[in-house]
Design an enzyme around this catalytic site. Sequence first.
Site, short mmCIF file in Angstrom:
data_model
loop_
_atom_site.label_atom_id
_atom_site.label_comp_id
_atom_site.label_asym_id
_atom_site.label_seq_id
_atom_site.Cartn_x
_atom_site.Cartn_y
_atom_site.Cartn_z
N LYS A 14 31.84 -53.15 -46.38
CA LYS A 14 31.77 -52.16 -47.39
C LYS A 14 30.94 -52.76 -48.34
O LYS A 14 30.88 -53.85 -48.44
CB LYS A 14 32.99 -51.83 -47.84
CG LYS A 14 33.21 -50.47 -48.97
CD LYS A 14 34.55 -50.21 -49.20
CE LYS A 14 34.51 -49.23 -50.27
NZ LYS A 14 35.94 -48.73 -50.57
N SER A 65 37.00 -44.03 -50.27
CA SER A 65 35.77 -44.28 -50.58
C SER A 65 35.10 -45.11 -49.59
O SER A 65 33.88 -45.22 -49.60
CB SER A 65 35.55 -45.20 -51.89
OG SER A 65 36.29 -46.51 -51.85
N SER A 99 41.47 -45.61 -50.14
CA SER A 99 40.15 -45.57 -49.73
C SER A 99 39.82 -46.33 -48.13
O SER A 99 38.66 -46.17 -47.64
CB SER A 99 39.19 -46.55 -50.73
OG SER A 99 39.03 -45.73 -51.83
#
Lengths: 472, 92, 484
Positions: free
Chosen positions: C75, C150, C174
């Site tokens: 990420k 997210s 997330s």
Amino acid sequence: MKYELVSGFETHIELSTKTKIFCGCTTQFGGEPNTHCCPVCIGLPGTLPVLNREVVRFAIKAGLAVHGEIAEVAKMDRKNYCYPDLSKAYQISQLYAPLIIGGYVELSNGRKIRLHHIHIEEDAGKLIHQHGDTYVDYNRGGVPLIEIVSEPDIRSIDEAKEYVEKLQQVMRAIGVSDCKMQEGSMRCDVNISVRPEGTEEFGTRTEIKNMNSINNIAKAMEYEYDRQVDLIESGGKVVQETLRYDDATGTTSSMRSKEDAHDYRYFRDPDLVTINISREEVEQLRAELPELPADRYKRYVEEIGLPEKDAALLTKYRRISEYFDEASKGVKNPKTVSNFIIGQIFRRTETEADKEIFDVPVTPARLNELVKLLDGGKIRNNLAKSTLEKMLDTGKGALDFISESDMAGLDENALLELCKNAVQGNPKAVEDFKNGKEKAIKALVGNVMKNSRGKADAVAAEAKIKEIINNG
Amino acid sequence: MVTREDVENIALLSKLFVPEEELDGLTKSMQEIVDFANTINNAPASDEGFDNINNLSNVFREDEVVPSFPSTEILKNAPEQAEDHFLVRNRE
Amino acid sequence: MGSIAKIHEMLVGKQLSCAELTKSYLDEIDKSNSVLNAYVNVTPDEAMKTAEAVDKKIAAGEEIGMLEGVPMTLKDNISTKGIETTCCSKILTGYKPIYDATVWELLQNQNAVMLGKTNMDEFAMGSSCETSYFGGAANPFNTNHVAGGSSGGVAGAVGGNIAAYGLGSDTGGSIRQPASFCGVVGLKPTYGAVSRYGLIAYASSLDQIGPITKSVEDAAVVFDAISKQDKRDSTSKGSAKATFDTLDNDIKGMKIGIAREYLDGVRDDVKEAVLEAAKVYESLGAEIVYFDLPILKFALPVYYIIACAEASSNLGRYDGIRYGYKTEHYNGTHDMICRTRSEGFGEEVKRRILLGTYVLSAGYYDAYYKKAQNLRGTIISAFNKAFESCDVILVPTVPMTAFEKGNAISDPIETYLTDICTVPVNIAGLPGVSIPCGFNKNGMPIGMQLIGKSFGEAEILNAAYKYQQAQPDKFMDTKWGVKL
């Protein structure tokens, strides 16, 4: 109407740990810009602080030295404000659970300035403003600080000066900071208000930020006291505000601008865990503390019998008192050592900085040796004094200047011979003495001393000379 | 009750500009979120303390120097720099 | 066998070289990333370099580790030295960290082949990946739908077969929510199990890094590799024990709890799938127990107060001085900082910074932040009490399946509600794993969540693995295998 000054201090002191409070970068003063930095102390995204154990220990020592109570549980908080010298836009500090609660600093007039608390925090970086542009150096960012917050107990400028000096002395004595105001390792925020003498209620206070010399503190307080009194006398009101002191003009001015809204939004720093302090650790640190200046002063006056003035001079700087203690080990009369230090060695250490370092050519062991020669009657005071000067000039030991024969002393016959020679060689002085001029004998004694190269005992010589003259 | 002044004040603290024309809308939106946050006031009173998730304590590093980064690395991402310093010009 | 083990076997058996494997992933990214928008930064040169090093080791007959040579992604809020790390925010454009996150250091030591950095909601603030400065990530099951957030990029990449696995971060769901939306496995570890050093902070007391994988075994392998105590993160503890070895333990007699509150307001298809899974567990010999956790209705506001408060402080440092974006025209330092931040942050980030500043400001601290922290203590106690009567808790991951793009942002509070099943785990610092448990009538995956005791990763992965064995069709791993 007469007005009383009321003042409290927030004193920031940089701790002399090897590394910064939350990372392994050096705390060394100076250095090329941004060379004492790492991702943590420039606040790169994703970095995390890890607390330096030594910072906690130093702070506890500082707390013990000023009679504070060491908390069992302490926590770190974030103080949020955005300024270019603060790389994370928050300063890691302590509000809700500081390390040390209370304590006091005792002044020479017997008054105790109470402390509210002492907490640990990180220093900010350095800004240089040039032609309106701002240059940022984070070398100092993350250097550990303690902030000592006093109660508003200070009542005069002299007390303020002594308070700061006493803190300096004690922090240096325990070795947690060099407290160099000129290098910024000690800085004061001064809160000040005035009130009609005899009243209890506090007036509105102002805060003068970042004072970095005792002289300026005194000047700024004097200016601010007058300003507040004038304001009140002329029917005005003091506004609570933050001020800066301008050294050049000797005036204070407001630091407020509409850009800084002050609301620090303190909250527990979630990146750091609780600090638990065991009572065992506190006692261990207490045991590690050296004798404190106040205790030392007391010992010099009460046990050794030094005059108060001398004791104060010797205890002002840690190295001097350590020097004195070492040099007076095993001597009969430590006062002699004190006299040599204050009378002769101090002349070679003129500035305060010199006294603080106290790096003199004569080691305490050598001074000790000299004083012991004096104690043992091997040499006389005059010779000791002149020898010390030579030692200070050269860094050599006493025995490099004093010969065996100097220390051999004089036997009865040799003394008699010298006295006879003095009487015979100075008929004028003998005549004067006979005519009742008592002082004239001194010249004769001086002659004996000179010719004996200082070995003669002046009292014995005088007695002998009188005997010769009286016996005709 | 969230006021325009509240929003202006917290925007200043947050170092964010809120254009005049967005102020009313933002005040309203903040009020909604604050109302939502206010629902915790219906929770039973609790003196349950919270310290840190795993109740950790006394995590320290030793006072040992670790070499710092070269200033070229430290300044690598700076939008502007001069003479080994981060630089903020007064205006651009 | 999980995808990672399969790849490992192929590499060791020299069925294909690591370079060929990596190249095929990179080609696939070339083809599908324009639609999926999972990657925001592809790093083919670094990937090939590592792949070649792994091939050399294999050729030399050296033993290689399980994760060695396996193509993966991070990420974009996990710091990678020399590789742009932006949190998908304009304010960090161009920022190349000068240090590596601890998790990335651990994986590099194992010669993990990083294909690139993946998309996310800006600063991990969002539930759809649509607050990303680079635009949202698409759901591999239906590209008109969001990947979730997210960590939408990681979930989309793993679900879309353009990474074998990835690391995401989970502050309020997330990892688990996008895993649920994309039909993959997402593990949010116990707070402190994985080092946060190098993870760009959103909310420090809630953030955890964890794996997003195709199978439960993969999640266990990756978790075991990254859950180490780190002296650079004071809040890290590492994990109690390896989870891989106990995956196949018998779960007969395991007590699986269902909190009724978690089923409130959940869409019917999701609720049915979760209750169906409970029946699967009963058939495996586990016991289902129901209980109440009424305090959970305060979890969401507690979460937003704490997360926004911490975020408002964490995001203060983006001022245009040391890194990232800086405004072009300004007058004075204060003006520069305000302009930089106003131009550099997106709407959702600004909204959360403002709320966080508000709840910490003078006069409000006690009513919001302090109260929320107290409630946090209450919620932790409630979970502890619940775990007296069960071993793991079974709940939906999200009350719905992946929604269509563009539907999330209009109403912030409505969007916040999608996090209702995931945030309690972060508040209490517990581990939670989301695994697929079926599909809705439109073929969109449904996820369920197993919540464990503190540092109980081994228990929840054990339970998850048993379900996966019983219901293999619901998992991508067996449905599509490794696409090469």
